[in-house]
Enzyme design. Structure first.
Site, PDB file in Angstrom:
ATOM      1  N   VAL A   8      38.581  78.522  30.896  1.00 40.22           N
ATOM      2  CA  VAL A   8      37.471  77.892  30.183  1.00 40.22           C
ATOM      3  C   VAL A   8      37.636  76.388  30.312  1.00 40.22           C
ATOM      4  O   VAL A   8      38.720  75.894  30.599  1.00 40.22           O
ATOM      5  CB  VAL A   8      37.432  78.279  28.683  1.00 40.22           C
ATOM      6  CG1 VAL A   8      37.124  79.757  28.519  1.00 40.22           C
ATOM      7  CG2 VAL A   8      38.724  77.922  27.980  1.00 40.22           C
ATOM      8  N   SER A   9      36.546  75.669  30.098  1.00 39.30           N
ATOM      9  CA  SER A   9      36.576  74.213  30.191  1.00 39.30           C
ATOM     10  C   SER A   9      37.208  73.624  28.946  1.00 39.30           C
ATOM     11  O   SER A   9      36.811  73.932  27.822  1.00 39.30           O
ATOM     12  CB  SER A   9      35.165  73.663  30.371  1.00 39.30           C
ATOM     13  OG  SER A   9      35.178  72.249  30.337  1.00 39.30           O
ATOM     14  N   LYS A  10      38.190  72.767  29.141  1.00 39.21           N
ATOM     15  CA  LYS A  10      38.875  72.125  28.019  1.00 39.21           C
ATOM     16  C   LYS A  10      37.942  71.208  27.246  1.00 39.21           C
ATOM     17  O   LYS A  10      38.098  70.998  26.049  1.00 39.21           O
ATOM     18  CB  LYS A  10      40.068  71.328  28.545  1.00 39.21           C
ATOM     19  CG  LYS A  10      40.952  70.717  27.470  1.00 39.21           C
ATOM     20  CD  LYS A  10      42.148  70.012  28.097  1.00 39.21           C
ATOM     21  CE  LYS A  10      43.054  69.412  27.040  1.00 39.21           C
ATOM     22  NZ  LYS A  10      44.218  68.717  27.656  1.00 39.21           N
ATOM     23  N   SER A  11      36.938  70.662  27.940  1.00 38.77           N
ATOM     24  CA  SER A  11      36.034  69.694  27.322  1.00 38.77           C
ATOM     25  C   SER A  11      35.041  70.348  26.357  1.00 38.77           C
ATOM     26  O   SER A  11      34.403  69.668  25.571  1.00 38.77           O
ATOM     27  CB  SER A  11      35.271  68.923  28.397  1.00 38.77           C
ATOM     28  OG  SER A  11      34.468  69.812  29.165  1.00 38.77           O
ATOM     29  N   ASP A  12      34.901  71.680  26.451  1.00 40.41           N
ATOM     30  CA  ASP A  12      33.938  72.384  25.603  1.00 40.41           C
ATOM     31  C   ASP A  12      34.693  73.246  24.605  1.00 40.41           C
ATOM     32  O   ASP A  12      35.141  74.340  24.919  1.00 40.41           O
ATOM     33  CB  ASP A  12      33.013  73.254  26.460  1.00 40.41           C
ATOM     34  CG  ASP A  12      31.878  73.871  25.633  1.00 40.41           C
ATOM     35  OD1 ASP A  12      31.947  73.784  24.390  1.00 40.41           O
ATOM     36  OD2 ASP A  12      30.957  74.433  26.236  1.00 40.41           O
TER      37      ASP A  12
END
Length: 203
Positions: A8-12
């Site tokens: 998963v995207s760390k930014s989200d």
């Protein structure tokens, strides 16, 4: 052995791994054999994926929830799956676009071969442009050639290190003072010599 990879995207912060992990477990993957990253897909350094690829052995099958969880882009995706195929490792997609890709079946192999054909077409175009560029440069009196960045000793060190599952790719690259992309030009994730390495050893 069945091995899974999730990302998963760390930014989200709204994204969690639970959905992917549950899907992988439902497909028969033991949770202890699931590797994961919380990082953007465009990032070159993904420790979870590196450990996942190093853990895979002949006869294993790699599962991902969706195709975009694995590759940074189409080129990287195809190169990764082609490397799996060379080492007799299967690949299955559980959901979304690419769900029909299952390299353990004839139909799945055929679908992926279409991706491979497109990638080969792209490589041929790049080769043609490169040759044209070299010819043009030589016509202007310039000479060029590939310079190999690793010595024979460094190639052997990298080979032995990559065959060790406990090796940190990041630490190895720092020790050799090269990028991850350069390392993989010489040695596969499981320690096999590639064309660059073979040419260095033959010099």
């Amino acid at each position: 052995m069945l091995i899974g990879y999730a990302r998963v995207s760390k930014s989200d912060s709204s994204q969690v791994l639970d959905l992917q992990i549950d899907a992988l477990k439902n497909a028969g993957v033991d949770e202890k054999n699931i590797y994961s990253d919380k990082i953007s897909g465009i990032k070159e350094q993904r420790p979870g994926l590196e450990n996942c690829l190093k853990a895979l052995r002949k006869g294993d099958i790699l599962f991902v929830w969706k195709l975009d969880r694995l590759g940074r882009n189409l080129k990287h995706l195809i190169a990764t799956i082609e490397e799996l195929a060379k080492n007799d490792i299967g690949f299955k997609v559980l959901n979304g676009q690419g769900v029909d890709i299952d390299t353990t079946t004839p139909a799945g192999k055929m679908i992926f071969s279409i991706f491979g054909a497109l990638a080969e077409f792209e490589r041929e175009l790049i080769r043609e442009r490169t040759k044209a560029g070299i010819a043009a440069a030589r016509a202007r009196g310039r000479r060029g050639g590939r310079k190999f960045g690793l010595s024979k000793a460094q190639v052997r060190l990298a080979e032995a290190s990559m065959k060790n599952r406990d090796t940190s790719v990041t630490d190895l690259c720092k020790e050799l003072n090269i990028t991850r992309a350069t390392l993989y030009q010489y040695i596969s994730p499981t320690g096999e010599l590639r064309e660059h390495a073979i040419k260095v050893l033959e010099k």
